[in-house]
Structures are given as structure tokens and as C-alpha cells.
Design a protein around this motif. Structure first.
Motif, PDB file in Angstrom:
ATOM      1  N   LYS A   1      -1.343   4.621  -5.126  1.00  0.00           N
ATOM      2  CA  LYS A   1      -2.616   4.455  -5.829  1.00  0.00           C
ATOM      3  C   LYS A   1      -3.755   4.307  -4.826  1.00  0.00           C
ATOM      4  CE  LYS A   1      -4.858   4.830  -9.102  1.00  0.00           C
ATOM      5  NZ  LYS A   1      -4.860   6.160  -9.632  1.00  0.00           N
ATOM      6  N   ILE A   2      -3.489   3.609  -3.712  1.00  0.00           N
ATOM      7  CA  ILE A   2      -4.498   3.496  -2.647  1.00  0.00           C
ATOM      8  C   ILE A   2      -4.844   4.878  -2.105  1.00  0.00           C
ATOM      9  CG2 ILE A   2      -4.810   2.698  -0.253  1.00  0.00           C
ATOM     10  CD1 ILE A   2      -3.361   0.096  -1.152  1.00  0.00           C
ATOM     11  N   ALA A   3      -3.839   5.757  -2.027  1.00  0.00           N
ATOM     12  CA  ALA A   3      -4.088   7.145  -1.608  1.00  0.00           C
ATOM     13  C   ALA A   3      -5.051   7.831  -2.582  1.00  0.00           C
ATOM     14  CB  ALA A   3      -2.777   7.909  -1.514  1.00  0.00           C
ATOM     15  N   ASP A   4      -4.873   7.560  -3.884  1.00  0.00           N
ATOM     16  CA  ASP A   4      -5.795   8.110  -4.892  1.00  0.00           C
ATOM     17  C   ASP A   4      -7.220   7.610  -4.658  1.00  0.00           C
ATOM     18  OD1 ASP A   4      -3.973   9.645  -6.260  1.00  0.00           O
ATOM     19  OD2 ASP A   4      -3.651   8.204  -7.883  1.00  0.00           O
ATOM     20  N   PHE A   5      -7.350   6.311  -4.402  1.00  0.00           N
ATOM     21  CA  PHE A   5      -8.684   5.739  -4.184  1.00  0.00           C
ATOM     22  C   PHE A   5      -9.381   6.428  -3.002  1.00  0.00           C
ATOM     23  CE2 PHE A   5      -6.924   1.421  -5.855  1.00  0.00           C
ATOM     24  CZ  PHE A   5      -7.086   1.846  -7.160  1.00  0.00           C
ATOM     25  N   LEU A   6      -8.630   6.648  -1.936  1.00  0.00           N
ATOM     26  CA  LEU A   6      -9.221   7.278  -0.753  1.00  0.00           C
ATOM     27  C   LEU A   6      -9.604   8.728  -1.025  1.00  0.00           C
ATOM     28  CD1 LEU A   6      -6.908   5.765   2.001  1.00  0.00           C
ATOM     29  CD2 LEU A   6      -9.302   5.205   1.579  1.00  0.00           C
ATOM     30  N   LYS A   7      -8.772   9.425  -1.795  1.00  0.00           N
ATOM     31  CA  LYS A   7      -9.106  10.809  -2.161  1.00  0.00           C
ATOM     32  C   LYS A   7     -10.397  10.852  -2.974  1.00  0.00           C
ATOM     33  CE  LYS A   7      -4.280  12.371  -2.324  1.00  0.00           C
ATOM     34  NZ  LYS A   7      -3.159  12.627  -3.236  1.00  0.00           N
ATOM     35  N   ALA A   8     -10.623   9.779  -3.733  1.00  0.00           N
ATOM     36  CA  ALA A   8     -11.837   9.709  -4.561  1.00  0.00           C
ATOM     37  C   ALA A   8     -13.033   9.202  -3.762  1.00  0.00           C
ATOM     38  CB  ALA A   8     -11.590   8.809  -5.764  1.00  0.00           C
ATOM     39  N   GLY A   9     -12.843   8.958  -2.473  1.00  0.00           N
ATOM     40  CA  GLY A   9     -13.948   8.533  -1.617  1.00  0.00           C
ATOM     41  C   GLY A   9     -14.204   7.039  -1.604  1.00  0.00           C
ATOM     42  N   CYS A  10     -13.319   6.246  -2.209  1.00  0.00           N
ATOM     43  CA  CYS A  10     -13.534   4.796  -2.261  1.00  0.00           C
ATOM     44  C   CYS A  10     -13.455   4.164  -0.867  1.00  0.00           C
ATOM     45  CB  CYS A  10     -12.474   4.127  -3.147  1.00  0.00           C
ATOM     46  SG  CYS A  10     -12.524   4.633  -4.874  1.00  0.00           S
ATOM     47  N   GLU A  11     -14.185   3.070  -0.695  1.00  0.00           N
ATOM     48  CA  GLU A  11     -14.048   2.229   0.489  1.00  0.00           C
ATOM     49  C   GLU A  11     -13.006   1.167   0.144  1.00  0.00           C
ATOM     50  OE1 GLU A  11     -17.781   0.691   1.862  1.00  0.00           O
ATOM     51  OE2 GLU A  11     -18.826   2.583   1.442  1.00  0.00           O
ATOM     52  N   VAL A  12     -11.837   1.230   0.804  1.00  0.00           N
ATOM     53  CA  VAL A  12     -10.702   0.380   0.412  1.00  0.00           C
ATOM     54  C   VAL A  12     -10.440  -0.701   1.455  1.00  0.00           C
ATOM     55  CG1 VAL A  12      -8.259   0.332  -0.212  1.00  0.00           C
ATOM     56  CG2 VAL A  12      -9.665   2.316  -0.842  1.00  0.00           C
ATOM     57  N   THR A  13     -10.311  -1.936   0.974  1.00  0.00           N
ATOM     58  CA  THR A  13      -9.938  -3.073   1.820  1.00  0.00           C
ATOM     59  C   THR A  13      -8.551  -3.546   1.399  1.00  0.00           C
ATOM     60  OG1 THR A  13     -12.221  -3.808   2.111  1.00  0.00           O
ATOM     61  CG2 THR A  13     -10.495  -5.446   2.484  1.00  0.00           C
TER      62      THR A  13
ATOM     63  N   LEU B   1       1.919  11.659  -4.936  1.00  0.00           N
ATOM     64  CA  LEU B   1       1.866  11.974  -3.511  1.00  0.00           C
ATOM     65  C   LEU B   1       2.154  13.437  -3.210  1.00  0.00           C
ATOM     66  CD1 LEU B   1       3.700   8.856  -2.045  1.00  0.00           C
ATOM     67  CD2 LEU B   1       1.247   9.295  -2.073  1.00  0.00           C
ATOM     68  N   ARG B   2       3.121  13.997  -3.923  1.00  0.00           N
ATOM     69  CA  ARG B   2       3.577  15.355  -3.609  1.00  0.00           C
ATOM     70  C   ARG B   2       3.079  16.415  -4.583  1.00  0.00           C
ATOM     71  NH1 ARG B   2       4.538  13.007   0.577  1.00  0.00           N
ATOM     72  NH2 ARG B   2       6.600  12.440   1.383  1.00  0.00           N
ATOM     73  N   GLY B   3       2.774  16.005  -5.799  1.00  0.00           N
ATOM     74  CA  GLY B   3       2.317  16.969  -6.810  1.00  0.00           C
ATOM     75  C   GLY B   3       3.445  17.769  -7.436  1.00  0.00           C
ATOM     76  N   GLU B   4       4.677  17.554  -6.954  1.00  0.00           N
ATOM     77  CA  GLU B   4       5.837  18.254  -7.510  1.00  0.00           C
ATOM     78  C   GLU B   4       7.092  17.458  -7.190  1.00  0.00           C
ATOM     79  OE1 GLU B   4       5.640  22.030  -5.480  1.00  0.00           O
ATOM     80  OE2 GLU B   4       7.038  21.353  -3.926  1.00  0.00           O
ATOM     81  N   PHE B   5       8.181  17.833  -7.870  1.00  0.00           N
ATOM     82  CA  PHE B   5       9.457  17.150  -7.655  1.00  0.00           C
ATOM     83  C   PHE B   5      10.585  18.168  -7.796  1.00  0.00           C
ATOM     84  CE2 PHE B   5      12.988  14.538  -9.613  1.00  0.00           C
ATOM     85  CZ  PHE B   5      13.350  13.893  -8.434  1.00  0.00           C
TER      86      PHE B   5
END
Length: 533
Positions: free
Chosen positions: A58-70, A271-275
Motif C-alpha cells: 500500500k505504501i508503494a501505491d502511495f508513492l506511485k500517487a506522488g504522496c510524501e510518505v513518513t 505489486l506485479r499486476g498479474e499472477f
């Protein structure tokens, strides 16, 4: 990528797979003006395991959305929560968490330069923060503090004041980390609503709250009593992963409480978009899925076999774990791991070496280890009415000795005689005998209980096939020797009992380690989250 996304697209990334969002309008408003500032905190207690990949993805999602994550390493919280992390180990635990969380993020391709890492005690001991803790304490009622921490702070029979402070500190962190939103599991919802209620009273802004669902572990909610391992450690070998996944709950067609399927939904697809489901060519060969709903549908229809699903998750999991294993092969990180999480035997040996003249296992100065408790499987042979009280007592319990024991317990009043007769139970056998209303009680019946009106009580259940006298141990403390008799002045039982609880899967635990016999786990029938006494 974030520069090319519209505010709506960013919102979709931020909120996908979440169970609930409080303050979504605030998030939308911020995204119209600038990037969202989010924080995720983790108390530095036990070792992180593979379930931590869920918030990491989910943190990866936040970063993709441009969020500043702490990312907050909440060391003070770890201590306040019933001292799950001893004060002397706090610094080492923080270092371990920082190394392992960074290794996890690297393994899923998250750029660390986009993240800010903060340790709680770097600001939580400041004059300003401490004054705000006092200000908040003057506003929050004991009822609200207890209610807020009910699903997060360890619940014990005699709660410490520190556990009441915990929710307020987590609320204040939002202000001191200068964020727009806090991210966590839905189990923290009551802490989030406490923050929304009280921060404005201190003159601080109300924040938004982003909540992940509570994802079942790889063993699911229906845990077999013969199952010894319930979680996969980040440093487990490939062989260990295979062995643990083989035992995982994954009933054909059952998509409820299926931890293996949940891992695919909340980690692999984001993370992968596929399985890729690995299958023998005679069953159609490998198949790549680009949509989780299709995986879930075909598993429900039993088109995907549990064995194939487990084997495929094993491949995906090992791909994530391999970089972490490799990083922790270094002598420095091995030493850090052993120092932050010393084994019970090493701690005990160190304690013995410090004593003048040595001393045997179970001495008064020994480490407060659960192996000091002589807990055995017992069989209730006879239940009688107490001659001097309007209640029952256990006249005879077979605990594998020549003579049965007698047990007088107030908890028996909450259990019917039919439920007690001939039942296999757990008995603490090395307490000092004491007279209770004229009858000598020679042991203690161990039960799960939940306070309320009425109080709910259930005897603990040993694994099926157990025999009287079989020893019960805490996972990780198998080699310790019980005291001959517990010294009542040292209150060994009382101190250890504080950390005994029932997990959300109805498994008996001490500090998150399972109570076991050689046949499997100790359980109760229904009292999830209960105390053990």
C-alpha cells in the motif's frame, strides 16, 4: 509517473483495496492543491513477518500517487503496550525494524529516497510533545482511552496506565509529523476516531484516516490444533516457506478467511499486476491472471486446486524474500538480529552466569520465562458440590500422577457441570497448595475469559488425542525446566499471566508465542481476544 496522474487517478491509487476512508473529502481537497502527506507507524515489538508486505504494497501505491510518505518506528509505543519491547532492547529493535522494513521495500522496488524514516523517541520525549500529552490527558476520559485501544493495545486482566496513554500518543503523532492522513489497519479505527474527536480540542487540524482490511494470515482463521507454525518469517528458508505453506488453511472452493488467496489479492496483484498459477501440463499448464476477481472466481469454482495456488504463492513469496535473506546474510545484520531478539536459552544462560554460585533452573533470580510454569494436560474425573459454598469444585483431576489433584476455582461457577465432567483441560500444577473455604486446592484450572455481564468463561482445550500428564510449553521455550514450586512472594505466575491471551484465531498464546503440546496448539472454542487465568 505521479506527475502524469490527475487528482482522481491519484485518489484511486491511494484508496484501492482499502476497507474504509475517514475524511475522503479532505484527501480530495488536498490532491487538488498539492501532494498528500501520509504516515504509517509500526510499534517495534516482535519480528516483522510476511503479513507486513500488505502495508508495504500500500505504501508503494502511495508513492506511485506522488504522496510524501513518513514511516514511524514507534519505539515508545512498543514499550507502553504492556512492555512488549523491554526498554533495554528498544534501540536494537528500532535498528532491526529499520533494516528489515527497508529490505522489504527494496524487494518490491520502492525507492527509499522518496520515504522519510522517523523514530518516535526522537520527538516524543520533547518538552512540547510531553506538555501536549498532559493537555490531552486532561481531556480524554478513561472510558474513551480504554475503548480506543481495545483492539490494538494488549488487553490484560490488570491493565497498566501506559496502555491508556498509547491511543493519545498515536493521535498526537499526526500533528507532530505534520501529515494530512494516517494509514493503518481497520483494527485502529477507534484510535483514529479518538484523534478526530480530540485533536481539534488542542487547536490542531483533524486528519484523514486510510484503513486496510484485516487480512487473514497464511493459516487463515480456521487454524488446525495440530498446526505448529502460523506465520512465515522474513528470513525463513525456502524449505521453511514450503513447509509452512503446505500446512496453510486453503480449503477447496473456500474463499473466506483464506490467507493464501488474500496474499495474492493484497500483495501480488498490487505489486506485479498479474499472477501466474503453476500447473502440471496435463491439467492445462501454467495460466497467467491479470485480474484477481478471476482468480477468486476460479478458486471458488474449484478450477484452481489449493495445491497449485500454494505452489504459485510459494514462488511469488520466495521472489520477495530472497533479497531480504541475502541482505541479512551479512555478519553485522546477523549480530543485530540476535541482539534485538535474544533467544530464551541465551538470556537464561546469561542470568545464571551473573549469579554467585550458579543456581539451578527455576531459581528466584532466573529470567521470567514461561518454562517456569508446570502446565499439564489433565482429565476431570469427578465434579462435586462445595460443602461450604453454592458452587462446584473439581474433586479429582488426573494429571498423570499416582494421585489425582483437587482444584477449587471461582471460574467453575461460569461453566456447567456437564461441560466439566470427563473433560480434557489444562492445569497449572506447581502453585503452592492453599485452603479455599475448607478444601485444599492443589492446582489451578486454566480458562479463557472475557469480562462483561455475564462474564464468559471456557476451559482451554488441549489437542485432540492428548493424555493426562502431557506437558504444555510455550513455542520457543521448549527446553526450560519448570520450578518445583512457584514462590508466591515472587509472584511469578501473576507476572507471566499478564501476557497470556487468546488470539483472534482462538489459539492460546504468551507474548504472541503459541502454547503447545507435542500434538499441537492449545485452543478455546469461541473467546477470541480473551484473557487466560
Amino acid at each position: 509517473m505521479a506527475d502524469q496522474l490527475s487528482p482522481d487517478e491519484k485518489l484511486n491509487l491511494i484508496t484501492r483495496n482499502l476497507q474504509e476512508v475517514l475524511g475522503e473529502e479532505k484527501v480530495k481537497q488536498v490532491l487538488q492543491e498539492r501532494e498528500l502527506k501520509v504516515y504509517w507507524g509500526t510499534a517495534t515489538t516482535g519480528k516483522p513477518h510476511v503479513a507486513y508486505f500488505v502495508p508495504m504494497s500500500k505504501i508503494a501505491d502511495f508513492l506511485k500517487a506522488g504522496c510524501e510518505v513518513t514511516i514511524l518506528f514507534a519505539d515508545l509505543h512498543a514499550y507502553l503496550d504492556n512492555m512488549k519491547a523491554p526498554w533495554e532492547l528498544l534501540e536494537l529493535r528500532v535498528k532491526y525494524y529499520e533494516q528489515v522494513i527497508k529490505a522489504m521495500l527494496e524487494s518490491i522496488g520502492v525507492p527509499l529516497d522518496k520515504l522519510k524514516f522517523v523514530k518516535g523517541t526522537d520527538y516524543q520525549l520533547s518538552r512540547e510533545y510531553t506538555l501536549d500529552v498532559y493537555r490531552l490527558s486532561s481531556m480524554v476520559t478513561e472510558h474513551d482511552a480504554k475503548k480506543a485501544g481495545a483492539e490494538v493495545v494488549k488487553q490484560v486482566e490488570h491493565p497498566l496506565l501506559s496502555g491508556l496513554l498509547y491511543p493519545g500518543l498515536q493521535a498526537l503523532d499526526e500533528e507532530y509529523l505534520k501529515v494530512d492522513a494516517q494509514f493503518g489497519g481497520v483494527d485502529q479505527r477507534k484510535i483514529f476516531t479518538l484523534a478526530e474527536k480530540y485533536l481539534p480540542s488542542l487547536g490542531y487540524a483533524k486528519r484523514a484516516h486510510l484503513m486496510n482490511p484485516m487480512v487473514p494470515g497464511l493459516t487463515g482463521a480456521k487454524m488446525s490444533s495440530s498446526e505448529e507454525e502460523s506465520k512465515i518469517d522474513l528470513l525463513d528458508t525456502k524449505e521453511d516457506v514450503k513447509k509452512k505453506l503446505k500446512k496453510a488453511f486453503c480449503e477447496p472452493g473456500n474463499i473466506q478467511n483464506n490467507g493464501v488467496l488474500s496474499f495474492v489479492k493484497y500483495v501480488v496483484f498490487p505489486l506485479r499486476g498479474e499472477f501466474c498459477v503453476k500447473r502440471d501440463p496435463k491439467w492445462g499448464g501454467d495460466k497467467i491472471y491479470t485480474d484477481f476477481e478471476e482468480v477468486e472466481k476460479e478458486f471458488a469454482e474449484e478450477t484452481i486446486h489449493p495445491g497449485d495456488l500454494k505452489a504459485s504463492v510459494e514462488v511469488a513469496l520466495n521472489q520477495l524474500l530472497e533479497p531480504i535473506r541475502k541482505k541479512f546474510e551479512s555478519p553485522e545484520l546477523r549480530k543485530l538480529t540476535n541482539s534485538a531478539y535474544p533467544s530464551a536459552s541465551k538470556t537464561k544462560a546469561a542470568g545464571k552466569g551473573a549469579k554467585a554460585g550458579g543456581g539451578g533452573a527455576g531459581g528466584d533470580n532466573d529470567e521470567l520465562a514461561p518454562s517456569r510454569l508446570d502446565i499439564r494436560v489433565g482429565k476431570i474425573v469427578s465434579v462435586e458440590k462445595h460443602p461450604d459454598a453454592d458452587s462446584l469444585y473439581l474433586e479429582k483431576i488426573d494429571v498423570g500422577e499416582a494421585e489425582p489433584r483437587t482444584v477449587v476455582s471461582g471460574l467453575v461457577a461460569y461453566i456447567s457441570q456437564e461441560d466439566l465432567q470427563d473433560r480434557m483441560v489444562l492445569v497449572l500444577c506447581n502453585l503452592k497448595p492453599q485452603k479455599m473455604r475448607g478444601i485444599e486446592s492443589q492446582a489451578m484450572l486454566l480458562c479463557a475469559s472475557i469480562e462483561g455481564e455475564p462474564r464468559r468463561v471456557e476451559p482451554l482445550d488441549p489437542p485432540e488425542g492428548s493424555s493426562p500428564g502431557e506437558q504444555v510449553f510455550v513455542e520457543g521455550y521448549e527446553n526450560g525446566k519448570p520450578d518445583d514450586k512457584l514462590n508466591p512472594k515472587k509472584k511469578v505466575w501473576e507476572k507471566l499471566q499478564v501476557d497470556l491471551k487468546i488470539s483472534d484465531e482462538c489459539v492460546a498464546q504468551w507474548k504472541d508465542n503459541h502454547l503447545m503440546t507435542k500434538l499441537g496448539q492449545i485452543t478455546c472454542k469461541t473467546l477470541k481476544g480473551g484473557n487466560i487465568s
